[in-house]
Design an enzyme around this catalytic site. Structure first.
Site, PDB file in Angstrom:
ATOM      1  N   SER A   1      -7.313   5.737  -0.288  1.00  0.00           N
ATOM      2  CA  SER A   1      -6.887   4.781  -0.763  1.00  0.00           C
ATOM      3  C   SER A   1      -8.784   3.536  -0.922  1.00  0.00           C
ATOM      4  O   SER A   1      -9.334   4.749   0.555  1.00  0.00           O
ATOM      5  CB  SER A   1      -6.520   3.396  -0.230  1.00  0.00           C
TER       6      SER A   1
ATOM      7  N   GLN B   1      -5.098  -1.148  -7.135  1.00  0.00           N
ATOM      8  CA  GLN B   1      -6.017  -0.905  -6.475  1.00  0.00           C
ATOM      9  C   GLN B   1      -6.137   1.330  -6.698  1.00  0.00           C
ATOM     10  O   GLN B   1      -5.577   1.718  -8.080  1.00  0.00           O
ATOM     11  CB  GLN B   1      -4.915   0.448  -5.075  1.00  0.00           C
TER      12      GLN B   1
ATOM     13  N   ASP C   1       0.912  -1.056   0.239  1.00  0.00           N
ATOM     14  CA  ASP C   1       0.092   0.015   0.161  1.00  0.00           C
ATOM     15  C   ASP C   1       0.488   0.807  -0.117  1.00  0.00           C
ATOM     16  O   ASP C   1       0.446   2.324   0.004  1.00  0.00           O
ATOM     17  CB  ASP C   1      -0.663   0.055   1.258  1.00  0.00           C
TER      18      ASP C   1
END
Length: 290
Positions: A230, A280, A206
């Site tokens: 996110s 993502q 991430d």
């Protein structure tokens, strides 16, 4: 072991409270962050650990699909509720919800499989990139910047990150392209538990995944009018690798629009094996972005 790595391992050491509803309940601490918000990779990794604890050890996590629902408060602990959705002959499915103040901040579904043999192929790792030893560490790049976030990223992260072609902390150098690569590695030796390494990989995945979106538009992290969050995160573990050895994280952004940016990532070990794939989408808002 560095303080950052020790703190990282403490964060992943979830407590089983003994409480039971129709779900398994665990609790874990939040890492301090200068902006006061829980790092998304932290809650992803903790959710991996929570789900793993409810599955037969012969079954290995191979995918996750998660949604970030609310910002987490880094001053508060997190409660994890695991729903044992299904246990089949070869696969198990778990849903993990992460809660603060009684409301979910993350909802994720994990799939586990009994390890098996089968056909195999992979996309080849790029071979024309510099080695991590030839690149500056994040600590070297950020050490002279007197700012709370820069100090945190330089000294308090549990992972070393070395960008190709260069980091975008303060500025974006070179061509405006929608791709980059990052060498990543834990800052010290991790325990030999394979599930911990898989969770650590989820954590590190991430860190920079949306940076290709930013690089394409010349947007650096230090830009004061940048707002990012996110929205969701998907990950597939293809093969095992240790998170305390150098891994190459290649990233590209096929699309951005509507205030959102989308990116894909591939993680390789130094032997060229494809270890994991990542996807993502995030919210990205900035004045005058082209």
């Amino acid at each position: 072991m560095s303080d950052a790595l020790s703190g990282f391992l403490t964060t992943l050491d979830l407590a089983d409270t003994g409480a039971r509803t129709s779900e398994d309940i665990f609790t874990g601490p939040s890492q301090w962050m200068p902006n006061g918000r829980v790092f998304g990779g932290q809650v992803l990794a903790q959710s991996v650990i929570a789900a793993v604890r409810t599955v037969d050890p012969s079954r290995v996590v191979h995918s996750l699909h998660g949604y970030f629902l609310r910002p987490g408060d880094a001053a508060l602990p997190i409660t994890f509720a695991v729903d044992r959705i299904h246990d089949g002959r070869s696969f198990s499915t778990r849903r993990t919800q992460a809660y603060q103040n009684g409301v979910p901040i993350l909802s994720a579904i994990f799939s586990f499989q009994t390890e098996d043999a089968g056909i195999e192929h992979q996309v080849e790792m790029p071979t024309d990139l510099p080695e991590p030893e030839d690149l500056p560490s994040a600590a070297e790049v950020l050490s002279k910047i007197d700012h709370p976030i820069a100090r945190t990223w330089a000294r308090e992260r549990a992972f070393d990150m070395r960008h190709i072609p260069s980091a975008i902390y303060l500025s974006v150098e070179g061509e405006r392209v929608a791709h980059q690569a990052v060498w990543i590695k834990a800052l010290g030796r991790l325990p030999d538990d394979p599930n911990l390494h898989r969770a650590a990989l989820a954590y590190a995945s991430d860190y920079a995944i949306l940076e290709p979106v930013m690089r394409r538009h010349g947007i650096a992290w230090g830009r004061p009018d940048l707002k990012m969050a996110s929205l969701d995160h998907a990950m597939w573990w293809h093969r095992f690798a240790r998170a305390d050895e150098w891994l190459l994280y290649t990233q590209n952004s096929p699309s951005a629009g509507g205030g959102r940016g989308f990116a894909l990532g591939s993680i390789y070990d130094r032997g060229g094996r494809l270890i994991a794939s990542v996807a993502q989408e995030g919210m990205l808002r900035i004045a005058d972005a082209d």
